[in-house]
Design an enzyme around this catalytic site. Structure first.
Site, short mmCIF file in Angstrom:
data_model
loop_
_atom_site.label_atom_id
_atom_site.label_comp_id
_atom_site.label_asym_id
_atom_site.label_seq_id
_atom_site.Cartn_x
_atom_site.Cartn_y
_atom_site.Cartn_z
N HIS A 1 0.29 -5.87 18.16
CA HIS A 1 -0.72 -6.92 18.18
C HIS A 1 -1.39 -6.98 19.54
O HIS A 1 -0.82 -6.60 20.55
CB HIS A 1 -0.17 -8.29 17.78
N LYS B 1 0.83 -1.20 0.00
CA LYS B 1 0.00 0.00 0.00
C LYS B 1 0.87 1.26 0.00
O LYS B 1 0.59 2.22 -0.72
CB LYS B 1 -0.94 -0.01 1.21
#
Length: 123
Positions: free
Chosen positions: A110, A60
């Site tokens: 995370h 991206k």
């Protein structure tokens, strides 16, 4: 000057299923990442999810996506201080160099359910 940013999120449960299928790991992860994972149990799923998110975020940030790039060509590892870094080879390195970029910054995180990565590309 920043020329691209990317962010991606991956469900950790997805990677739990991949861990028991070594061919999937070999398809998407650099051999060095697979070797590094062996020392990460029981957090292997988080380890792979964060790295997979970083690879997607890199595409991206590149601005072209990952077309023509194998995810195995994007190695996400930690430097001696524990900071995550992206090392490129093959078509991924060529695509990066074609942009004139010079630096890649990556951040990983995370929680119980998800792993997230952000990539900034600059020159």
């Amino acid at each position: 000057m920043i020329i691209g940013t990317g962010i991606d999120i991956v469900r950790i449960d997805r990677m739990k299923k991949w861990i028991i299928r070594p061919l999937l790991l070999e398809r998407y992860f650099h051999q060095k990442e697979i070797e590094n994972e062996k020392s990460k149990e029981p957090g292997a799923a988080m380890f792979f999810a964060a790295r997979f998110a970083a690879k997607e975020a890199f595409g991206k940030a590149l601005g072209t996506g990952l077309m023509g790039i194998s995810l195995k060509e994007i190695l996400v590892e930690n430097n001696v201080h524990g900071k995550p870094v992206i090392i490129l080879c093959g078509k991924a390195k060529e695509a990066f160099e074609k942009t004139g970029a010079t630096n890649i910054h990556v951040s990983l995180t995370h929680e119980t359910d998800n792993a997230l990565a952000m990539v900034i590309i600059e020159k």
